[in-house]
Structure formats: structure tokens, C-alpha cells
Scaffold this motif. Structure first.
Motif, PDB file in Angstrom:
ATOM      1  N   GLU A 149       0.837  -1.207   0.000  1.00 23.90           N
ATOM      2  CA  GLU A 149       0.000   0.000   0.000  1.00 23.90           C
ATOM      3  C   GLU A 149       0.868   1.252   0.000  1.00 23.90           C
ATOM      4  O   GLU A 149       0.591   2.224  -0.721  1.00 23.90           O
ATOM      5  N   MET A 150       1.941   1.244   0.789  1.00 25.60           N
ATOM      6  CA  MET A 150       2.859   2.384   0.820  1.00 25.60           C
ATOM      7  C   MET A 150       3.487   2.621  -0.555  1.00 25.60           C
ATOM      8  O   MET A 150       3.563   3.753  -1.042  1.00 25.60           O
ATOM      9  N   LEU A 151       3.950   1.544  -1.176  1.00 26.99           N
ATOM     10  CA  LEU A 151       4.613   1.650  -2.466  1.00 26.99           C
ATOM     11  C   LEU A 151       3.633   2.009  -3.578  1.00 26.99           C
ATOM     12  O   LEU A 151       3.952   2.773  -4.491  1.00 26.99           O
ATOM     13  N   ALA A 152       2.437   1.454  -3.516  1.00 28.70           N
ATOM     14  CA  ALA A 152       1.434   1.736  -4.544  1.00 28.70           C
ATOM     15  C   ALA A 152       1.025   3.201  -4.544  1.00 28.70           C
ATOM     16  O   ALA A 152       0.721   3.766  -5.605  1.00 28.70           O
ATOM     17  N   ALA A 153       1.019   3.813  -3.382  1.00 25.32           N
ATOM     18  CA  ALA A 153       0.677   5.237  -3.311  1.00 25.32           C
ATOM     19  C   ALA A 153       1.663   6.076  -4.112  1.00 25.32           C
ATOM     20  O   ALA A 153       1.279   7.075  -4.750  1.00 25.32           O
ATOM     21  N   GLU A 154       2.937   5.683  -4.112  1.00 24.37           N
ATOM     22  CA  GLU A 154       3.934   6.386  -4.905  1.00 24.37           C
ATOM     23  C   GLU A 154       3.875   5.953  -6.373  1.00 24.37           C
ATOM     24  O   GLU A 154       4.024   6.778  -7.288  1.00 24.37           O
ATOM     25  N   ALA A 381      -0.198   2.150  11.045  1.00 19.85           N
ATOM     26  CA  ALA A 381      -1.643   2.252  11.274  1.00 19.85           C
ATOM     27  C   ALA A 381      -2.356   2.891  10.093  1.00 19.85           C
ATOM     28  O   ALA A 381      -3.535   2.610   9.843  1.00 19.85           O
ATOM     29  N   SER A 382      -1.646   3.738   9.344  1.00 15.98           N
ATOM     30  CA  SER A 382      -2.282   4.473   8.246  1.00 15.98           C
ATOM     31  C   SER A 382      -2.529   3.611   7.013  1.00 15.98           C
ATOM     32  O   SER A 382      -3.259   4.025   6.105  1.00 15.98           O
ATOM     33  N   VAL A 383      -1.927   2.433   6.941  1.00 19.81           N
ATOM     34  CA  VAL A 383      -2.086   1.575   5.763  1.00 19.81           C
ATOM     35  C   VAL A 383      -2.723   0.232   6.115  1.00 19.81           C
ATOM     36  O   VAL A 383      -2.688  -0.709   5.313  1.00 19.81           O
ATOM     37  N   LEU A 384      -3.302   0.144   7.285  1.00 17.51           N
ATOM     38  CA  LEU A 384      -3.996  -1.070   7.712  1.00 17.51           C
ATOM     39  C   LEU A 384      -5.507  -0.892   7.592  1.00 17.51           C
ATOM     40  O   LEU A 384      -6.014   0.227   7.761  1.00 17.51           O
ATOM     41  N   PRO A 385      -6.235  -1.976   7.322  1.00 15.03           N
ATOM     42  CA  PRO A 385      -7.688  -1.884   7.431  1.00 15.03           C
ATOM     43  C   PRO A 385      -8.070  -1.673   8.895  1.00 15.03           C
ATOM     44  O   PRO A 385      -7.217  -1.775   9.792  1.00 15.03           O
ATOM     45  N   SER A 386      -9.305  -1.374   9.148  1.00 17.58           N
ATOM     46  CA  SER A 386      -9.742  -1.201  10.536  1.00 17.58           C
ATOM     47  C   SER A 386      -9.498  -2.486  11.313  1.00 17.58           C
ATOM     48  O   SER A 386      -9.388  -3.574  10.728  1.00 17.58           O
ATOM     49  N   GLU A 387      -9.431  -2.370  12.617  1.00 10.41           N
ATOM     50  CA  GLU A 387      -9.247  -3.573  13.443  1.00 10.41           C
ATOM     51  C   GLU A 387     -10.408  -4.542  13.267  1.00 10.41           C
ATOM     52  O   GLU A 387     -10.222  -5.761  13.264  1.00 10.41           O
TER      53      GLU A 387
END
Length: 400
Positions: A149-154, A381-387
Motif C-alpha cells: 500500500e505504501m509503495l502503490a501510493a507512490e 496504522a495508516s495503511v492497515l484496514p480497521s481492526e
């Protein structure tokens, strides 16, 4: 008791490890020490630093921490065998470690069957906490889905629409590619996937792999190889101009374990996750780096941070639980807040995933070696789905 505490306090003041009256709390640690030494030997040093700091300060629950190490050789069957031996013969109180997704899942399966806590430090497979999750397993590092998710954002900012992928053909690689495809396709409906290369881990045929990627004529490449396979891929790709005019997004490549060996072969401008150790100027990281360099006379690697933080979370959980009993430790780990060289994080109660983040930046060369530039730290926490969503992805018997 008062005399013991005074003796311990005096020992700490003098810089020595205090003498303990109680037996140690034993941690069974399993990792790929010979197969992947670039990461796991710094990892082991991180563990040793954490043990020294914790025991010098009086241990946990009035007892020293002790780690019993085993080498799984990157083989899931050996990892499971060592877990059995550590629990039955060595009488460890909990299990920790593993590097690969395969060895991590093997130990997780054993821990679930034998009802013993397993703190998975490094394996990145999403299955470890989601579709194969267990109430006995907690994972420290940012997973494949989180880093994807982090890499895809870039990657979504790039003009490229035709993508090819290269990844090792085992759980880690297949999970990373699937997660990156899903994350990027959700952000860019115009992306198409034109080719896949699946070399065997540790046995990458650089010529065939580069030729396979080139034949797909992609505009961009997602790479998840690491270690010696990454070095082979980069060298061959450079020699054939594979990367010329193409964007590359490359998981883990900014980790010094894998970036340093590239030296003057380091490609410039790749989007990567990694660890820019020499540039991080927070109080938490300065303290860790100073202590690590003083003890080992070398700079830390990402493995150093992972090993150090793994033991620190175990100590924090033991203190919170007030016991080594498995059920009390599980309760302590759920929602456990902890400190790390990267800053504060916690283990989510919903799916047992840590919110420890990762650094995303670009590769560059400086003085004949690879470095990360234009980097930033992304909170896990910013790239995880909700708990709640994370909990729903787990088997019914593992849900809270």
C-alpha cells in the motif's frame, strides 16, 4: 528481597549486569542465521543489545531474560522441528523470530497447536495474522499488504500503465505481488499487468529473468527480490539497459542489508522501502544507534532494529502481564503499546498486527554506494484496514 534489589541497583549503577536470584525467563528464537546472514546476524546483535539493556536494568519480573537461538536454514520443516525442541526440551516460555514467510507460518502452526505464544518478528506474509491467523501469534513488522500500500501510493503518481513483476516463487513473493497489484489497480484503473517472472528464491537466473521482463515491454517494473537475487537482477538489468527509461518500484531494496552490496551498481530513482539509518535524527533512533555502534563498532541494519524491538516488546508484555503464563501474555499483547527506534507503535487487539511502520523513498548513489533519498516514515496504522476488518479476515477460532 530488599538486599537483592539493592544489589541489583548497585550493579546497574556500576554498569554491570545484576546477579539474579530467580531463574531466567527463556525465549526460544528461531531464524535463518546461515541462509540469510546479511539480515539475521545484525538481527541477532539487536537482540543481544536489548537483552543487555533489560538485564542491566534488573530484568523483568525480577528475572533475567535469556534467549535460546536455533538456525532453521530457511527451511519450514526445520523451523517447526526447532520449535518443538525448544518447547519440550529447553522449556522456553515463548517463541519468537523467523525470517521467511514459510518458516514463520510453520512455527505459527506449531504455536497454535501447542498453545504457546509466538512473536513473529520478520516474516511479512499477510496470512500470518489474517487468513491463517491464530490467537497465539503476533507479528511485529509491516506486512506485505502494508508495504504494498505504501509503495502503490507512490507508484500511482507515475505515468506508466504497463507493469511487469519480478518476485521469488514462495509465499512472500506471491503475497507481495498480489497485494501490490490490488493496491495499485485500486488507485489506477488504467493499469495493465503484462508479465510476471517467478524465480526460485536464492536461485535467480538473471539472464532468463531479465529477458522475460524485457519481452513483456513494460513501462514499469515491480520487484520483490532481495539479497543475492536482487544483486544478480540489478547487475544483469544494468548490463542490458532493462531499467533505462523505465520506472521501478522495489520492495525492501532500501534496506542496507540489500542496498550496500550493490555499491556502484545501485540504480538511481527506484521507489523503495528501506531504512535510511544514517539520516534519521529522532531522539529514539539516536539513542538506539549510539548504543548499537558503541557495542558492535558498526552501523545498524534494519535487522538490528527488528531484533532489538522484538525483545523490547516481549519485555513490555511480560511486565504488563505480570506473568509468563501464555493466556496472560496474549491478553497483554493485545493493544500493547511499545517504543521502538522508529517511535511508538502498538499491537492491535483485533488482528495481532503491529503498527510499526516503514520508510519509503528513492535510491541514489553517493560516494560509490547506494543510499535512500527523499524518504519519509509511514505509520503502519495508516495503511492497515480497521481492526474490525482485520479481525473479520481471521479464522473464526482466532477472532476476538
Amino acid at each position: 528481597m530488599r538486599r537483592t534489589r539493592l544489589a541489583a541497583a548497585l550493579a546497574v549503577a556500576l554498569g554491570a549486569t545484576p546477579a539474579f536470584a530467580a531463574d531466567p525467563i527463556r525465549i526460544g528464537e528461531i531464524n535463518s542465521y546461515t541462509a540469510l546472514a546479511a539480515f539475521t546476524l545484525p538481527y541477532k546483535k539487536g537482540i543481544e543489545l536489548a537483552l543487555e539493556e533489560i538485564n542491566r536494568a534488573g530484568g523483568v519480573l525480577g528475572r533475567p531474560l535469556e534467549v535460546v537461538f536455533r538456525d532453521d536454514g530457511f527451511k519450514p520443516a526445520d523451523a517447526a522441528r526447532h520449535a518443538e525442541e525448544l518447547v519440550t526440551a529447553e522449556k522456553v516460555d515463548l517463541l519468537a523470530g523467523t525470517f521467511s514467510s514459510g518458516t514463520g507460518l510453520a512455527v505459527a502452526d506449531y504455536a497454535n497447536r501447542q498453545k504457546i505464544l509466538f512473536v513473529a518478528s520478520e516474516p511479512l506474509s499477510d496470512a500470518l495474522v489474517w487468513d491463517k491467523g491464530s490467537r497465539y501469534v503476533f507479528r511485529l513488522r509491516a506486512s506485505t499488504a502494508m508495504q504494498a500500500e505504501m509503495l502503490a501510493a507512490e507508484a500511482a503518481k507515475l505515468p506508466a500503465t504497463r507493469w511487469a513483476t519480478v518476485a521469488p516463487n514462495y509465499e512472500y513473493g506471491t503475497a507481495f505481488v498480489a497485494a501490490f497489484k490490488q493496491a495499485l489497480s485500486a488507485k489506477r484503473s488504467d493499469v495493465t499487468w503484462v508479465g510476471e517472472q517467478w524465480p526460485a528464491q536464492g536461485k535467480l537466473d538473471a539472464g532468463a529473468t531479465v529477458e522475460g521482463v524485457e519481452s513483456a515491454k513494460p513501462q514499469a517494473i515491480f520487484n520483490a527480490t532481495f539479497g543475492p537475487d536482487l544483486a544478480r537482477f540489478v547487475k544483469e538489468g544494468n548490463s542490458r539497459d532493462l531499467f533505462k527509461g523505465r520506472a521501478v518500484v522495489s520492495a525492501l531494496t532500501g534496506e542496507p542489508e540489500y542496498l550496500d552490496p550493490l555499491k556502484e551498481e545501485t540504480p538511481e530513482g527506484w521507489i523503495v522501502t528501506g531504512y535510511p539509518w544514517s539520516q534519521i535524527d529522532t531522539e529514539a533512533h539516536r539513542s538506539f544507534r549510539t548504543a548499537y555502534e558503541a557495542k558492535f563498532k558498526e552501523s545498524p541494519r534494519l535487522g538490528s532494529v527488528v531484533g532489538y524491538t522484538t525483545i523490547q516488546t516481549i519485555a513490555a508484555a511480560l511486565k504488563k502481564a505480570g506473568s509468563t503464563e501464555t493466556e496472560k501474555l496474549i491478553a497483554a499483547y493485545r493493544g500493547l503499546e511499545f517504543s521502538s527506534p522508529f517511535g511508538p507503535a502498538k499491537f492491535r487487539a483485533g488482528d495481532h498486527q503491529s503498527t510499526l511502520g516503514a520508510f519509503v523513498g528513492k535510491t541514489a548513489q553517493k560516494d560509490g554506494r547506494g543510499v535512500m533519498v527523499d524518504w519519509r516514515y509511514i505509520d503502519g496504522a495508516s495503511v492497515l484496514p480497521s481492526e474490525d476488518e482485520g479481525n473479520r479476515r481471521r479464522p473464526a477460532e482466532a477472532r476476538n
